[in-house]
Design a protein around this motif. Structure first.
Motif, PDB file in Angstrom:
ATOM      1  N   LEU A 188      15.284 -47.869  15.551  1.00 23.30           N
ATOM      2  CA  LEU A 188      14.577 -46.931  14.678  1.00 23.30           C
ATOM      3  C   LEU A 188      13.190 -46.606  15.230  1.00 23.30           C
ATOM      4  O   LEU A 188      12.384 -47.501  15.492  1.00 23.30           O
ATOM      5  CB  LEU A 188      14.440 -47.521  13.274  1.00 23.30           C
ATOM      6  CG  LEU A 188      13.675 -46.652  12.264  1.00 23.30           C
ATOM      7  CD1 LEU A 188      14.449 -45.368  11.970  1.00 23.30           C
ATOM      8  CD2 LEU A 188      13.416 -47.422  10.970  1.00 23.30           C
ATOM      9  N   LEU A 189      12.924 -45.315  15.390  1.00 20.35           N
ATOM     10  CA  LEU A 189      11.591 -44.856  15.774  1.00 20.35           C
ATOM     11  C   LEU A 189      10.844 -44.280  14.576  1.00 20.35           C
ATOM     12  O   LEU A 189       9.666 -44.560  14.371  1.00 20.35           O
ATOM     13  CB  LEU A 189      11.688 -43.792  16.877  1.00 20.35           C
ATOM     14  CG  LEU A 189      12.338 -44.195  18.204  1.00 20.35           C
ATOM     15  CD1 LEU A 189      12.251 -43.036  19.185  1.00 20.35           C
ATOM     16  CD2 LEU A 189      11.681 -45.439  18.765  1.00 20.35           C
ATOM     17  N   ILE A 190      11.546 -43.452  13.803  1.00 23.46           N
ATOM     18  CA  ILE A 190      10.911 -42.763  12.671  1.00 23.46           C
ATOM     19  C   ILE A 190      11.855 -42.764  11.473  1.00 23.46           C
ATOM     20  O   ILE A 190      13.059 -42.529  11.620  1.00 23.46           O
ATOM     21  CB  ILE A 190      10.533 -41.315  13.047  1.00 23.46           C
ATOM     22  CG1 ILE A 190       9.376 -41.305  14.051  1.00 23.46           C
ATOM     23  CG2 ILE A 190      10.161 -40.497  11.812  1.00 23.46           C
ATOM     24  CD1 ILE A 190       8.967 -39.926  14.498  1.00 23.46           C
ATOM     25  N   ASP A 191      11.296 -43.043  10.311  1.00 21.70           N
ATOM     26  CA  ASP A 191      12.010 -42.917   9.041  1.00 21.70           C
ATOM     27  C   ASP A 191      11.054 -42.200   8.094  1.00 21.70           C
ATOM     28  O   ASP A 191      10.236 -42.820   7.422  1.00 21.70           O
ATOM     29  CB  ASP A 191      12.388 -44.302   8.501  1.00 21.70           C
ATOM     30  CG  ASP A 191      13.181 -44.220   7.196  1.00 21.70           C
ATOM     31  OD1 ASP A 191      13.196 -43.142   6.577  1.00 21.70           O
ATOM     32  OD2 ASP A 191      13.769 -45.243   6.796  1.00 21.70           O
ATOM     33  N   GLU A 192      11.147 -40.864   8.073  1.00 20.98           N
ATOM     34  CA  GLU A 192      10.211 -40.060   7.287  1.00 20.98           C
ATOM     35  C   GLU A 192      10.270 -40.350   5.787  1.00 20.98           C
ATOM     36  O   GLU A 192       9.225 -40.478   5.140  1.00 20.98           O
ATOM     37  CB  GLU A 192      10.458 -38.570   7.551  1.00 20.98           C
ATOM     38  CG  GLU A 192      10.029 -38.090   8.927  1.00 20.98           C
ATOM     39  CD  GLU A 192       8.516 -38.006   9.071  1.00 20.98           C
ATOM     40  OE1 GLU A 192       7.806 -38.244   8.083  1.00 20.98           O
ATOM     41  OE2 GLU A 192       8.047 -37.699  10.173  1.00 20.98           O
ATOM     42  N   PRO A 193      11.467 -40.476   5.167  1.00 18.10           N
ATOM     43  CA  PRO A 193      11.492 -40.727   3.723  1.00 18.10           C
ATOM     44  C   PRO A 193      10.772 -42.007   3.320  1.00 18.10           C
ATOM     45  O   PRO A 193      10.225 -42.091   2.215  1.00 18.10           O
ATOM     46  CB  PRO A 193      12.998 -40.799   3.411  1.00 18.10           C
ATOM     47  CG  PRO A 193      13.643 -39.985   4.471  1.00 18.10           C
ATOM     48  CD  PRO A 193      12.825 -40.244   5.698  1.00 18.10           C
ATOM     49  N   ASN A 194      10.783 -43.008   4.202  1.00 18.64           N
ATOM     50  CA  ASN A 194      10.124 -44.282   3.896  1.00 18.64           C
ATOM     51  C   ASN A 194       8.786 -44.436   4.607  1.00 18.64           C
ATOM     52  O   ASN A 194       8.217 -45.537   4.650  1.00 18.64           O
ATOM     53  CB  ASN A 194      11.051 -45.450   4.262  1.00 18.64           C
ATOM     54  CG  ASN A 194      12.286 -45.488   3.390  1.00 18.64           C
ATOM     55  OD1 ASN A 194      12.176 -45.491   2.162  1.00 18.64           O
ATOM     56  ND2 ASN A 194      13.460 -45.498   4.004  1.00 18.64           N
ATOM     57  N   ASN A 195       8.290 -43.324   5.192  1.00 16.04           N
ATOM     58  CA  ASN A 195       6.967 -43.297   5.818  1.00 16.04           C
ATOM     59  C   ASN A 195       6.818 -44.353   6.920  1.00 16.04           C
ATOM     60  O   ASN A 195       5.803 -45.044   7.009  1.00 16.04           O
ATOM     61  CB  ASN A 195       5.873 -43.489   4.754  1.00 16.04           C
ATOM     62  CG  ASN A 195       4.514 -43.032   5.242  1.00 16.04           C
ATOM     63  OD1 ASN A 195       4.414 -42.115   6.059  1.00 16.04           O
ATOM     64  ND2 ASN A 195       3.457 -43.666   4.757  1.00 16.04           N
ATOM     65  N   ILE A 196       7.859 -44.474   7.757  1.00 14.06           N
ATOM     66  CA  ILE A 196       7.824 -45.408   8.883  1.00 14.06           C
ATOM     67  C   ILE A 196       7.736 -44.598  10.174  1.00 14.06           C
ATOM     68  O   ILE A 196       8.516 -43.675  10.397  1.00 14.06           O
ATOM     69  CB  ILE A 196       9.086 -46.298   8.909  1.00 14.06           C
ATOM     70  CG1 ILE A 196       9.136 -47.189   7.660  1.00 14.06           C
ATOM     71  CG2 ILE A 196       9.125 -47.142  10.175  1.00 14.06           C
ATOM     72  CD1 ILE A 196      10.426 -47.987   7.543  1.00 14.06           C
ATOM     73  N   ASN A 197       6.772 -44.945  11.007  1.00 15.83           N
ATOM     74  CA  ASN A 197       6.621 -44.293  12.301  1.00 15.83           C
ATOM     75  C   ASN A 197       6.273 -45.349  13.335  1.00 15.83           C
ATOM     76  O   ASN A 197       5.183 -45.906  13.342  1.00 15.83           O
ATOM     77  CB  ASN A 197       5.530 -43.218  12.255  1.00 15.83           C
ATOM     78  CG  ASN A 197       5.491 -42.386  13.532  1.00 15.83           C
ATOM     79  OD1 ASN A 197       5.665 -42.895  14.625  1.00 15.83           O
ATOM     80  ND2 ASN A 197       5.247 -41.086  13.380  1.00 15.83           N
ATOM     81  N   ASN A 198       7.239 -45.667  14.203  1.00 15.58           N
ATOM     82  CA  ASN A 198       7.046 -46.684  15.236  1.00 15.58           C
ATOM     83  C   ASN A 198       6.718 -46.084  16.600  1.00 15.58           C
ATOM     84  O   ASN A 198       6.815 -46.765  17.611  1.00 15.58           O
ATOM     85  CB  ASN A 198       8.323 -47.531  15.369  1.00 15.58           C
ATOM     86  CG  ASN A 198       8.584 -48.357  14.127  1.00 15.58           C
ATOM     87  OD1 ASN A 198       7.667 -48.672  13.373  1.00 15.58           O
ATOM     88  ND2 ASN A 198       9.844 -48.721  13.914  1.00 15.58           N
ATOM     89  N   THR A 199       6.344 -44.812  16.643  1.00 13.07           N
ATOM     90  CA  THR A 199       6.120 -44.147  17.925  1.00 13.07           C
ATOM     91  C   THR A 199       4.645 -44.022  18.296  1.00 13.07           C
ATOM     92  O   THR A 199       4.309 -43.932  19.465  1.00 13.07           O
ATOM     93  CB  THR A 199       6.713 -42.723  17.915  1.00 13.07           C
ATOM     94  OG1 THR A 199       5.945 -41.898  17.029  1.00 13.07           O
ATOM     95  CG2 THR A 199       8.165 -42.749  17.474  1.00 13.07           C
ATOM     96  N   GLY A 200       3.773 -43.988  17.304  1.00 10.80           N
ATOM     97  CA  GLY A 200       2.368 -43.741  17.577  1.00 10.80           C
ATOM     98  C   GLY A 200       2.027 -42.268  17.640  1.00 10.80           C
ATOM     99  O   GLY A 200       0.878 -41.898  17.840  1.00 10.80           O
ATOM    100  N   TYR A 201       3.033 -41.397  17.474  1.00  8.79           N
ATOM    101  CA  TYR A 201       2.814 -39.958  17.540  1.00  8.79           C
ATOM    102  C   TYR A 201       3.526 -39.253  16.385  1.00  8.79           C
ATOM    103  O   TYR A 201       4.476 -39.778  15.802  1.00  8.79           O
ATOM    104  CB  TYR A 201       3.360 -39.380  18.853  1.00  8.79           C
ATOM    105  CG  TYR A 201       2.747 -39.967  20.097  1.00  8.79           C
ATOM    106  CD1 TYR A 201       1.540 -39.489  20.594  1.00  8.79           C
ATOM    107  CD2 TYR A 201       3.391 -40.994  20.781  1.00  8.79           C
ATOM    108  CE1 TYR A 201       0.984 -40.032  21.739  1.00  8.79           C
ATOM    109  CE2 TYR A 201       2.839 -41.542  21.931  1.00  8.79           C
ATOM    110  CZ  TYR A 201       1.622 -41.053  22.406  1.00  8.79           C
ATOM    111  OH  TYR A 201       1.078 -41.585  23.536  1.00  8.79           O
ATOM    112  N   SER A 202       3.073 -38.054  16.098  1.00 12.34           N
ATOM    113  CA  SER A 202       3.829 -37.192  15.201  1.00 12.34           C
ATOM    114  C   SER A 202       4.966 -36.561  15.993  1.00 12.34           C
ATOM    115  O   SER A 202       4.777 -36.122  17.130  1.00 12.34           O
ATOM    116  CB  SER A 202       2.934 -36.082  14.630  1.00 12.34           C
ATOM    117  OG  SER A 202       1.964 -36.615  13.761  1.00 12.34           O
ATOM    118  N   VAL A 203       6.152 -36.538  15.423  1.00 14.04           N
ATOM    119  CA  VAL A 203       7.310 -35.902  16.042  1.00 14.04           C
ATOM    120  C   VAL A 203       7.686 -34.708  15.180  1.00 14.04           C
ATOM    121  O   VAL A 203       7.988 -34.851  13.996  1.00 14.04           O
ATOM    122  CB  VAL A 203       8.490 -36.874  16.164  1.00 14.04           C
ATOM    123  CG1 VAL A 203       9.695 -36.177  16.786  1.00 14.04           C
ATOM    124  CG2 VAL A 203       8.100 -38.085  17.012  1.00 14.04           C
TER     125      VAL A 203
END
Length: 330
Positions: A188-203
């Motif tokens: 998992l890199l991003i989970d928008e509904p749960n406000n998780i972002n493991n990338t350090g960037y906006s995608v």
């Protein structure tokens, strides 16, 4: 497969047969409705085993065994696939039938099509077409357009997997409206509904909509210790330096809402033109691959291009800017 339009209360009909004959049920007929879209991108997640609701069908007295369910607006609020279980009793014996229904977005409003086609709305009109006939013509046009353009011109939830090429962007075959989740090799890199972002960037979607890109100017600027302290994956794990964020050969699973906020005007115009073709009796010759017909004083021959596009030269031209090329998408 039967269809209903999004945000409509269309009717689905079912005939009950017993011993090979249409018969009325002993009493009421109920219809239990399930959402069986089976799409992990849908938020909130739906379960194909949990019923949306159970409704009473109406006995149509035109002939034996004919029942109808008028679907509530709440069920047709978005594109989805429905499973309908019809339950009844005949001569004291329990019976059931299963039907499937697609909830779809039409490419032209039926009222608009009636005006554009000059269709009569009264059965006594010479050019009268029933609502069911109009839906069938629109479906015919919609499928031709989708086959020609390789695109879907409505909003729907979907999951696609593509491979990185060592760039800061990845391409997708279909237009991305909003991202729900992004995985790299099932991590998992991003989970928008749960406000998780493991990338350090906006995608975000690329300008055309057919892909995703990272915004290096909008770095979240967390260091590795913050990620590790919160049980998250450090963005440096995916840092490919000058080769780009989306690593070459790595599979990226994109879950989200795809498609268009509204049907483009050109697509609606094309739909009306193809509906005309559907009702035009001359199309039956084309569908049988007739190359040439002639009599004593006239003849006609179809251009071979008729089989490579929608079958309508005008439609193919106005849709030309919407044709997308096939690419490697899993």
């Amino acid at each position: 497969m039967a269809e209903l339009y999004v945000n409509s209360n269309g009717a689905i009909r079912q005939k009950i047969y017993w011993g090979g004959q249409p018969v009325d049920a002993d009493g009421s007929v109920t219809v239990t409705v399930y959402d069986v879209t089976q799409d992990p991108a849908i938020r909130p997640i739906v379960s194909p085993t949990v019923a949306i609701g159970t409704y009473a069908a109406t006995n149509l007295e035109t002939d034996n065994g004919n029942y109808e369910l008028v679907m509530p607006f709440s069920v047709t609020s978005r594109s989805r696939k429905l499973k309908l279980v019809w339950s009844y009793q005949v001569s004291g014996n329990a019976g059931s039938n299963i039907t499937y229904v697609d909830v779809v977005t039409p490419y032209v409003n039926v009222s608009e099509a009636i005006d554009a086609l000059g269709i009569g709305v009264d059965p006594s009109d010479e050019n009268y077409k029933s609502y069911e006939e109009l839906m069938l013509a629109e479906k015919y046009a919609r499928k031709l357009i989708e086959n020609y353009t390789n695109d879907l011109f409505y909003l729907y939830d979907d999951v696609v997997t593509v491979y990185g090429a060592g760039d800061d962007s990845i391409q997708t075959l279909y237009k991305i409206n909003s991202l729900h989740e992004l995985y790299a090799n099932d991590i998992l890199l991003i989970d928008e509904p749960n406000n998780i972002n493991n990338t350090g960037y906006s995608v975000i979607p690329v300008s055309s909509g057919y892909g995703l890109k990272i915004d290096r100017g909008d770095s979240i600027n967390r260091d590795n210790t913050v990620y590790l302290a919160n049980g998250m994956v450090s963005p440096t794990v995916y840092d490919m330096g000058f080769q780009g964020f989306f690593q070459k050969g790595v599979s990226y699973r994109v879950q989200g809402k795809f498609g268009w906020d509204y049907v483009p005007d050109e697509v609606s115009i094309a739909t009306i033109e193809l509906m005309k073709d559907f009702f035009n009796k001359d199309t039956q010759w084309k569908h049988k691959y007739v190359k040439s017909i002639s009599t004593f004083d006239w003849q006609f021959e179809f251009d071979p291009q008729v089989y490579n596009g929608t079958g309508n030269f005008f439609v193919d031209n106005i849709l030309s800017n919407y044709v997308i090329k096939q690419m490697l998408v899993i």
